[in-house]
Write a protein that holds these residues in place. Structure first.
Motif, PDB file in Angstrom:
ATOM      1  N   LEU A  61       2.559  -9.328  11.392  1.00  0.00           N
ATOM      2  CA  LEU A  61       1.734  -9.513  12.588  1.00  0.00           C
ATOM      3  C   LEU A  61       1.865  -8.321  13.517  1.00  0.00           C
ATOM      4  O   LEU A  61       0.871  -7.836  14.072  1.00  0.00           O
ATOM      5  N   LEU A  62       3.081  -7.819  13.699  1.00  0.00           N
ATOM      6  CA  LEU A  62       3.311  -6.675  14.579  1.00  0.00           C
ATOM      7  C   LEU A  62       2.624  -5.414  14.064  1.00  0.00           C
ATOM      8  O   LEU A  62       2.168  -4.575  14.844  1.00  0.00           O
ATOM      9  N   ARG A  63       2.507  -5.274  12.755  1.00  0.00           N
ATOM     10  CA  ARG A  63       1.859  -4.111  12.147  1.00  0.00           C
ATOM     11  C   ARG A  63       0.355  -4.320  11.959  1.00  0.00           C
ATOM     12  O   ARG A  63      -0.346  -3.424  11.490  1.00  0.00           O
ATOM     13  N   GLY A  64      -0.146  -5.479  12.338  1.00  0.00           N
ATOM     14  CA  GLY A  64      -1.573  -5.772  12.203  1.00  0.00           C
ATOM     15  C   GLY A  64      -2.007  -6.021  10.781  1.00  0.00           C
ATOM     16  O   GLY A  64      -3.200  -5.882  10.460  1.00  0.00           O
ATOM     17  N   TYR A 115      -3.856  -2.081   1.177  1.00  0.00           N
ATOM     18  CA  TYR A 115      -4.071  -3.421   1.729  1.00  0.00           C
ATOM     19  C   TYR A 115      -5.554  -3.754   1.659  1.00  0.00           C
ATOM     20  O   TYR A 115      -6.408  -2.906   1.902  1.00  0.00           O
ATOM     21  N   GLY A 116      -5.847  -4.991   1.339  1.00  0.00           N
ATOM     22  CA  GLY A 116      -7.233  -5.423   1.283  1.00  0.00           C
ATOM     23  C   GLY A 116      -7.359  -6.830   0.730  1.00  0.00           C
ATOM     24  O   GLY A 116      -6.392  -7.602   0.715  1.00  0.00           O
ATOM     25  N   ASP A 136     -12.696 -15.682   0.053  1.00  0.00           N
ATOM     26  CA  ASP A 136     -12.351 -14.249   0.033  1.00  0.00           C
ATOM     27  C   ASP A 136     -10.957 -13.979  -0.512  1.00  0.00           C
ATOM     28  O   ASP A 136     -10.691 -12.897  -1.035  1.00  0.00           O
ATOM     29  N   GLY A 137     -10.053 -14.947  -0.351  1.00  0.00           N
ATOM     30  CA  GLY A 137      -8.684 -14.748  -0.817  1.00  0.00           C
ATOM     31  C   GLY A 137      -7.808 -14.104   0.238  1.00  0.00           C
ATOM     32  O   GLY A 137      -8.273 -13.740   1.322  1.00  0.00           O
ATOM     33  N   PRO A 138      -6.535 -13.920  -0.072  1.00  0.00           N
ATOM     34  CA  PRO A 138      -5.579 -13.388   0.912  1.00  0.00           C
ATOM     35  C   PRO A 138      -5.709 -11.889   1.122  1.00  0.00           C
ATOM     36  O   PRO A 138      -6.224 -11.167   0.272  1.00  0.00           O
ATOM     37  N   PHE A 139      -5.207 -11.457   2.276  1.00  0.00           N
ATOM     38  CA  PHE A 139      -5.118 -10.040   2.621  1.00  0.00           C
ATOM     39  C   PHE A 139      -3.729  -9.570   2.207  1.00  0.00           C
ATOM     40  O   PHE A 139      -2.722 -10.036   2.754  1.00  0.00           O
ATOM     41  N   CYS A 140      -3.654  -8.645   1.250  1.00  0.00           N
ATOM     42  CA  CYS A 140      -2.345  -8.271   0.710  1.00  0.00           C
ATOM     43  C   CYS A 140      -2.388  -6.868   0.102  1.00  0.00           C
ATOM     44  O   CYS A 140      -3.456  -6.242  -0.004  1.00  0.00           O
TER      45      CYS A 140
END
Length: 209
Positions: A46-49, A140-141, A121-125
């Motif tokens: 979260l801190l790194r967005g 990341y995507g 869409d699935g997870p952001f990873c």
């Protein structure tokens, strides 16, 4: 058959139960959305967005959470005849019911649509892109967003092989967005019941008068 006063009492009791139920689902929705902001209970993402757009929208917080909780409070106050609702007439109660139903329905629908889109869409990873001539071997995507040949929701072999970081990103994403989806469906159902109950209460009030 029940007399109008008895049916009105039943309608008010039903409003109290519905208000409490909606309020409980709102708290669960807010909690599920908060958890989505901390994958694997790690605050650094979260801190790194590095949080997915659907989780950052926070529709479980302000849609299925705050909006539904506000509506639930109005429904409960009407049922208990507390404060300014103590001597409210049938028309005022119906107006409050319409307002609370509309507010809760809107919040639940927003949460439902967002959760459905997130699951699609699935997870952001972090995922491996070394086979697509990228300068970096990973990025990341949303690796499942354009994966048209295989549906990751049904193909569990993809869950641990595609997303490299956070660990168990797919399980986290699917678990809590599915929870939000189910909660929003339950909220919509409760709103429909409240709407029907409010019409019965109005009908009984007019009969009594």
């Amino acid at each position: 058959t029940l007399s109008p006063p008895c049916m009105m009492a039943c309608s008010r009791t039903c409003s109290c139960i519905l208000g409490l139920s909606l309020g409980t689902t709102a708290l669960f929705a807010a909690g599920a959305n908060v958890v989505l902001l901390f994958p694997n209970w790690d605050v650094t993402y979260l801190l790194r967005g590095l949080i997915g757009k659907h989780a950052k929208l926070g529709t479980g917080l302000w849609g299925g959470g705050l909006m539904v909780l506000t509506a639930a409070t109005l429904i409960s106050l009407t049922g208990w005849r507390y404060g300014c609702f103590r001597k409210s007439g049938p028309c005022r109660r119906m107006l409050t019911a319409l307002l609370s139903s509309g507010l809760a329905l809107l919040g639940a629908l927003i949460c439902f649509i967002t959760s459905g889109a997130a699951l699609k869409d699935g997870p952001f990873c972090v995922f491996d892109v070394s086979s697509s001539n990228q300068t970096q071997p990973w990025k990341y995507g949303y690796p499942f967003k354009d994966l048209h040949t295989r549906n990751y929701l049904y193909d569990h072999s993809l869950w641990n092989s595609v997303c490299l970081e956070p660990s168990k990103a797919v399980v986290w994403h699917v678990s809590f967005f599915s929870t939000l989806l189910c909660i929003s469906v339950l909220q919509i159902l409760l709103v429909v019941i409240h709407f029907v109950n409010s019409f019965l209460g109005l009908f009984c009030s007019l009969c009594e008068e």
